[in-house]
Design an enzyme around this catalytic site. Structure first.
Site, PDB file in Angstrom:
ATOM      1  N   GLY A  10       0.838  -1.203   0.000  1.00  0.00           N
ATOM      2  CA  GLY A  10       0.000   0.000   0.000  1.00  0.00           C
ATOM      3  C   GLY A  10       0.870   1.248   0.000  1.00  0.00           C
ATOM      4  O   GLY A  10       2.100   1.174  -0.006  1.00  0.00           O
ATOM      5  N   GLY A  36      -3.610  -2.292  -2.298  1.00  0.00           N
ATOM      6  CA  GLY A  36      -2.203  -1.979  -2.585  1.00  0.00           C
ATOM      7  C   GLY A  36      -1.930  -2.242  -4.060  1.00  0.00           C
ATOM      8  O   GLY A  36      -2.771  -2.781  -4.776  1.00  0.00           O
ATOM      9  N   TYR A 149     -16.367   1.129   9.154  1.00  0.00           N
ATOM     10  CA  TYR A 149     -14.906   1.257   9.106  1.00  0.00           C
ATOM     11  C   TYR A 149     -14.387   1.741  10.456  1.00  0.00           C
ATOM     12  O   TYR A 149     -13.461   1.162  11.040  1.00  0.00           O
ATOM     13  CB  TYR A 149     -14.522   2.225   7.976  1.00  0.00           C
ATOM     14  CG  TYR A 149     -13.037   2.450   7.838  1.00  0.00           C
ATOM     15  CD1 TYR A 149     -12.169   1.378   7.663  1.00  0.00           C
ATOM     16  CD2 TYR A 149     -12.501   3.729   7.872  1.00  0.00           C
ATOM     17  CE1 TYR A 149     -10.801   1.580   7.522  1.00  0.00           C
ATOM     18  CE2 TYR A 149     -11.134   3.946   7.731  1.00  0.00           C
ATOM     19  CZ  TYR A 149     -10.292   2.864   7.566  1.00  0.00           C
ATOM     20  OH  TYR A 149      -8.947   3.078   7.434  1.00  0.00           O
TER      21      TYR A 149
END
Ligand code: UDP
Length: 321
Positions: A10, A36, A149
């Site tokens: 990433g 990534g 999240y």
């Protein structure tokens, strides 16, 4: 030292890999390339001290084999980017919760120190002047997937702290505030590289909502230094730290600054959130870190400010990304 960097392909992980390799360390990266990019680490593949394992942290056998080989773990693998998380809610929950559980369980089994990278999303809608690590979290409804999240990362923090207190696993948690810089792509939100790209191409700069929401942007180089210091500072174990540059800017200001710095004639367009992100979306109006704690524990403070961040991103994008 030998380190495992989960999510090492990433934006942050690849920069951390490069930084630690330069210092002579040996690096193992596990990344499933979900958010990534192999491009981020392509140049490192030649380095004999670098090993890339294309796999998920949900693959417990691979994770176990790798953790046995290293001295410590930078746990960066996570579903990141507001847009990605909203579009992939199930996968995000699975990676952020089960993946972290796997890392911590195995780190404990082999007694390897862990640095968990968490996020300023943790604070949710708390708009106070400068957020300190013990501040309340203010979250919206479970029908709005953005908040999942925040919750998955909060669960990571709870898990980490539980391993530290109950199992004595050496561990530190950092909360990153809008890390950005050259090499970051605008695919999953990430407003700064996205605006720079729009400005350089002469396309409309797309501000979501009224643009009066604010953010504090932190240069990747400052973040990498903080990550290294925190990992090596014994005093930081068992603690949570905000890592960010408290310099606050509205998204309207950001667009104007980028337009000027790129000498662009792009128009600046305001797009209703509903059109940009769908009806099931809530933004944060404000998110400012208080960094007193990291200054005190690790003598870290950011050195690079918004203009330098934008300059670096412009240069990177002009050179063809
Ligand atoms: N944003 C925007 N236009 C874009 C992308 C993002 O106006 O093309 C806004 C977004 O709504 C948020 C801020 O910029 O208010 C920062 O967004 P980003 O996705 O970079 O990070 P966040 O802080 O939301 O995690």
């Amino acid at each position: 030292m030998r380190y495992l960097i989960t999510g090492g392909a990433g934006f942050i992980g690849s920069n951390l890999s490069r930084f630690l390799l330069k210092k002579g360390h040996e690096i193992f990266v596990i990344d499933d390339l979900s958010t990534g990019f192999f491009e981020n680490i392509k140049d490192l593949e030649q380095n004999k001290n670098f090993k890339f394992i294309l796999d998920s942290i949900l693959n417990i056998e691979i994770l176990e084999q790798t953790i046995q080989k290293v001295d410590a773990i930078f746990h960066l693998a996570a579903s990141v980017g507001v847009e990605y998380v909203i579009n992939n809610p199930l996968k995000s929950i699975e990676i952020n919760v089960q993946g972290t559980e796997n890392v911590l369980k195995l780190a404990h089994r082999y007694n390897k120190k862990v640095l968990i990278t968490s996020t300023s999303e943790i604070y949710g809608k708390n708009e106070k002047d400068a957020l300190i690590e013990t501040d309340d979290r203010i979250l919206g409804s479970t029908t709005i997937s953005r908040w999942s999240y925040s919750n998955t990362k909060a669960l990571d923090e709870f898990l980490g702290l539980a391993y530290y207190h109950e199992k004595k696993l050496p561990l530190t948690i950092i909360r990153l505030f809008n890390t950005t810089g050259p090499g970051q792509v605008g695919d999953y939100g990430m407003v700064v590289p996205r605006f720079v790209k729009q400005a350089l191409l002469g396309k409309p700069i797309t501000i979501y909502g009224d643009g009066e929401q604010t953010r504090c942007f932190t240069h990747i180089d400052d973040v990498i230094k903080a990550i290294e210091i925190v990992m090596n500072e014994k005093k930081c174990e068992g603690q949570i730290f905000n890592i960010g540059n408290p310099d606050e800017h509205s998204i309207n200001d950001l667009a104007a600054i980028i337009r000027k710095m790129t000498n662009s004639n792009s128009t600046i367009e305001h797009i209703p959130y509903e059109k940009a992100m769908g009806s099931n979306f809530e933004d944060m109006r404000r998110r400012v870190p208080d960094i007193t704690k990291i200054k005190k524990y690790a003598n870290w403070e950011p050195k690079l400010y918004l203009k330098e961040i934008i300059e670096d991103i412009i240069e990177y994008q002009k050179n063809g990304e």
